[in-house]
Motif scaffolding. Structure first.
Motif, PDB file in Angstrom:
ATOM      1  N   ILE A   4     -20.983 -52.868  15.862  1.00  0.00           N
ATOM      2  CA  ILE A   4     -21.787 -52.828  14.643  1.00  0.00           C
ATOM      3  C   ILE A   4     -23.009 -53.711  14.867  1.00  0.00           C
ATOM      4  O   ILE A   4     -22.879 -54.873  15.258  1.00  0.00           O
ATOM      5  CB  ILE A   4     -20.997 -53.347  13.429  1.00  0.00           C
ATOM      6  CG1 ILE A   4     -19.725 -52.515  13.227  1.00  0.00           C
ATOM      7  CG2 ILE A   4     -21.859 -53.332  12.176  1.00  0.00           C
ATOM      8  CD1 ILE A   4     -18.779 -53.105  12.186  1.00  0.00           C
ATOM      9  N   VAL A   6     -26.367 -55.655  13.439  1.00  0.00           N
ATOM     10  CA  VAL A   6     -26.969 -56.215  12.229  1.00  0.00           C
ATOM     11  C   VAL A   6     -28.322 -56.834  12.590  1.00  0.00           C
ATOM     12  O   VAL A   6     -28.366 -57.889  13.229  1.00  0.00           O
ATOM     13  CB  VAL A   6     -26.079 -57.291  11.578  1.00  0.00           C
ATOM     14  CG1 VAL A   6     -26.694 -57.759  10.257  1.00  0.00           C
ATOM     15  CG2 VAL A   6     -24.666 -56.772  11.354  1.00  0.00           C
ATOM     16  N   ALA A  17     -26.165 -58.347   4.412  1.00  0.00           N
ATOM     17  CA  ALA A  17     -25.763 -57.321   5.378  1.00  0.00           C
ATOM     18  C   ALA A  17     -24.731 -57.866   6.355  1.00  0.00           C
ATOM     19  O   ALA A  17     -23.777 -57.166   6.714  1.00  0.00           O
ATOM     20  CB  ALA A  17     -26.994 -56.809   6.129  1.00  0.00           C
ATOM     21  N   VAL A  20     -21.264 -57.865   4.815  1.00  0.00           N
ATOM     22  CA  VAL A  20     -20.674 -56.532   4.769  1.00  0.00           C
ATOM     23  C   VAL A  20     -20.212 -56.108   6.165  1.00  0.00           C
ATOM     24  O   VAL A  20     -19.115 -55.561   6.340  1.00  0.00           O
ATOM     25  CB  VAL A  20     -21.690 -55.509   4.210  1.00  0.00           C
ATOM     26  CG1 VAL A  20     -21.169 -54.082   4.360  1.00  0.00           C
ATOM     27  CG2 VAL A  20     -21.984 -55.804   2.739  1.00  0.00           C
ATOM     28  N   ALA A  21     -21.042 -56.378   7.176  1.00  0.00           N
ATOM     29  CA  ALA A  21     -20.702 -56.002   8.553  1.00  0.00           C
ATOM     30  C   ALA A  21     -19.449 -56.720   9.027  1.00  0.00           C
ATOM     31  O   ALA A  21     -18.599 -56.131   9.708  1.00  0.00           O
ATOM     32  CB  ALA A  21     -21.875 -56.319   9.479  1.00  0.00           C
ATOM     33  N   LEU A 107     -22.601 -48.220  14.317  1.00  0.00           N
ATOM     34  CA  LEU A 107     -23.056 -48.403  12.942  1.00  0.00           C
ATOM     35  C   LEU A 107     -24.114 -49.495  12.914  1.00  0.00           C
ATOM     36  O   LEU A 107     -23.992 -50.505  13.613  1.00  0.00           O
ATOM     37  CB  LEU A 107     -21.881 -48.792  12.037  1.00  0.00           C
ATOM     38  CG  LEU A 107     -22.199 -49.164  10.589  1.00  0.00           C
ATOM     39  CD1 LEU A 107     -22.664 -47.935   9.796  1.00  0.00           C
ATOM     40  CD2 LEU A 107     -20.979 -49.800   9.907  1.00  0.00           C
ATOM     41  N   VAL A 109     -25.861 -52.049  10.140  1.00  0.00           N
ATOM     42  CA  VAL A 109     -25.819 -52.581   8.779  1.00  0.00           C
ATOM     43  C   VAL A 109     -27.021 -53.513   8.638  1.00  0.00           C
ATOM     44  O   VAL A 109     -27.155 -54.482   9.394  1.00  0.00           O
ATOM     45  CB  VAL A 109     -24.519 -53.364   8.500  1.00  0.00           C
ATOM     46  CG1 VAL A 109     -24.500 -53.854   7.048  1.00  0.00           C
ATOM     47  CG2 VAL A 109     -23.302 -52.500   8.784  1.00  0.00           C
ATOM     48  N   LEU A 139     -26.147 -48.331   7.288  1.00  0.00           N
ATOM     49  CA  LEU A 139     -25.749 -48.824   5.966  1.00  0.00           C
ATOM     50  C   LEU A 139     -26.768 -49.871   5.534  1.00  0.00           C
ATOM     51  O   LEU A 139     -26.911 -50.916   6.165  1.00  0.00           O
ATOM     52  CB  LEU A 139     -24.347 -49.436   6.032  1.00  0.00           C
ATOM     53  CG  LEU A 139     -23.834 -50.176   4.795  1.00  0.00           C
ATOM     54  CD1 LEU A 139     -23.955 -49.329   3.540  1.00  0.00           C
ATOM     55  CD2 LEU A 139     -22.394 -50.620   5.010  1.00  0.00           C
ATOM     56  N   VAL A 141     -28.090 -52.513   2.827  1.00  0.00           N
ATOM     57  CA  VAL A 141     -27.572 -53.364   1.763  1.00  0.00           C
ATOM     58  C   VAL A 141     -28.740 -53.974   0.997  1.00  0.00           C
ATOM     59  O   VAL A 141     -29.683 -54.476   1.609  1.00  0.00           O
ATOM     60  CB  VAL A 141     -26.667 -54.478   2.347  1.00  0.00           C
ATOM     61  CG1 VAL A 141     -26.157 -55.392   1.246  1.00  0.00           C
ATOM     62  CG2 VAL A 141     -25.508 -53.861   3.122  1.00  0.00           C
ATOM     63  N   SER A 166     -18.152 -40.909   6.886  1.00  0.00           N
ATOM     64  CA  SER A 166     -18.455 -42.124   6.131  1.00  0.00           C
ATOM     65  C   SER A 166     -17.234 -42.654   5.417  1.00  0.00           C
ATOM     66  O   SER A 166     -17.090 -43.868   5.223  1.00  0.00           O
ATOM     67  CB  SER A 166     -19.569 -41.840   5.118  1.00  0.00           C
ATOM     68  OG  SER A 166     -20.725 -41.364   5.757  1.00  0.00           O
ATOM     69  N   ALA A 265     -26.619 -50.194  -2.505  1.00  0.00           N
ATOM     70  CA  ALA A 265     -26.519 -49.917  -1.073  1.00  0.00           C
ATOM     71  C   ALA A 265     -26.603 -48.411  -0.829  1.00  0.00           C
ATOM     72  O   ALA A 265     -26.264 -47.598  -1.693  1.00  0.00           O
ATOM     73  CB  ALA A 265     -25.216 -50.480  -0.524  1.00  0.00           C
ATOM     74  N   MET A 267     -25.775 -45.535   2.444  1.00  0.00           N
ATOM     75  CA  MET A 267     -25.337 -45.231   3.800  1.00  0.00           C
ATOM     76  C   MET A 267     -25.854 -43.853   4.185  1.00  0.00           C
ATOM     77  O   MET A 267     -25.608 -42.880   3.473  1.00  0.00           O
ATOM     78  CB  MET A 267     -23.821 -45.262   3.931  1.00  0.00           C
ATOM     79  CG  MET A 267     -23.350 -45.039   5.374  1.00  0.00           C
ATOM     80  SD  MET A 267     -21.557 -44.868   5.523  1.00  0.00           S
ATOM     81  CE  MET A 267     -21.019 -46.490   4.979  1.00  0.00           C
TER      82      MET A 267
END
Length: 270
Positions: A4, A6, A17, A20-21, A107, A109, A139, A141, A166, A265, A267
């Motif tokens: 992931i 960020v 963010a 959330v990640a 992903l 974020v 995603l 945020v 998702s 948010a 996605m």
């Protein structure tokens, strides 16, 4: 879900963010890569005697180490325990969107305050450009959030895989799914057929509760945003064709517009 990404600019929204990640990474045992893009020249560099550094590369090394130290401070907290992190600092020669697009991740974020008015027409937001250039789901945020409960799936019945994919990032047992289809005058589908198809999706995904609404409106983007606000949505889930160049100029992108203007948010999958 292995990696992931960020993007971090040390702003409040990038911290949101990160939170959330981290939650997603803990659920999927994934690695979080923090990406910091250097800004040069800095105010400090313009004010000091530049001979203090033998060359610009020395100053870049200083900025890189300083950035990594600040990123380490961000993840030195109890909520980040049991998560593997990698730190990546990139030069300012390329845009944030280009830097993100080069990373092989599952992903992205990122935090965003959006863009509107003249800024949207001339530059757009970083999130908008990342959505356009990145092939993996993004995603975005906008504010602090602990979990996603009210989820609005913007559907067009041309692509069904995006919300199924998702859904793996969301807690099926906790969310309240809302499916919305905006008919902008084409009336390509019969309403009863659409409701039957949504019912089939819901059964396959294992949801015990859902809403589905067909809205007639000229602007798909505005209708999605209005419905999401009415549903008190925590997140909008949708997909983009990923148009670029001339096609993007002619047709634009509903997903990018939603990313820019949504208060919650978003996605976006490709």
């Amino acid at each position: 879900m292995k990696n992931i990404l960020v993007p971090i600019d040390l702003s409040d929204v990038s911290e949101y963010a990160l939170e959330v990640a981290v939650a997603i990474a803990q659920k999927h045992d994934a690695t979080v890569i923090l990406l910091k893009r250097l800004i040069f020249p800095t105010l400090e560099y313009t004010m000091i005697d530049n001979d203090f550094y033998e060359d610009k590369e020395d100053y870049y090394r200083y900025l890189t180490q300083e950035s990594k130290d600040r990123l380490k401070d961000m993840i030195d907290r109890p909520t980040c325990r049991n998560v593997e992190f990698r730190l990546k600092v990139v030069r300012p020669e390329e845009s944030l969107a280009d830097s993100v697009a080069k990373q092989k991740v599952d992903l992205v974020v990122m935090g965003s305050t959006g863009a509107s008015g003249w800024k949207e027409w001339t530059k757009g937001s970083n999130a908008e450009h990342v959505v356009r250039k990145t092939s993996c789901p993004v995603l975005v945020v906008k504010s602090p959030i602990s979990e996603f409960q009210n989820v609005v799936f913007a559907v067009d019945f041309e692509n069904e895989e995006f919300f199924k994919t998702s859904s793996t990032l969301l807690d099926t047992a906790k969310i309240k799914p809302h499916f919305v289809y905006v008919d902008n005058g084409t009336k390509l589908f019969d309403a009863d057929v659409l409701r039957e198809r949504v019912g089939k999706w819901v059964f396959e995904l294992g949801y015990s509760f859902y809403h589905f609404e067909i809205i007639e409106a000229d602007s798909i983007e505005k209708a999605i945003l209005k419905y999401a606000e009415k549903a008190d949505a925590d997140i909008i889930v949708m997909y983009t064709h990923g148009r670029k160049g001339f096609q993007h100029f002619i047709y634009g992108s509903i997903a990018e517009d939603v990313v820019n203007h949504a208060k919650m948010a978003v996605m976006v999958s490709h």
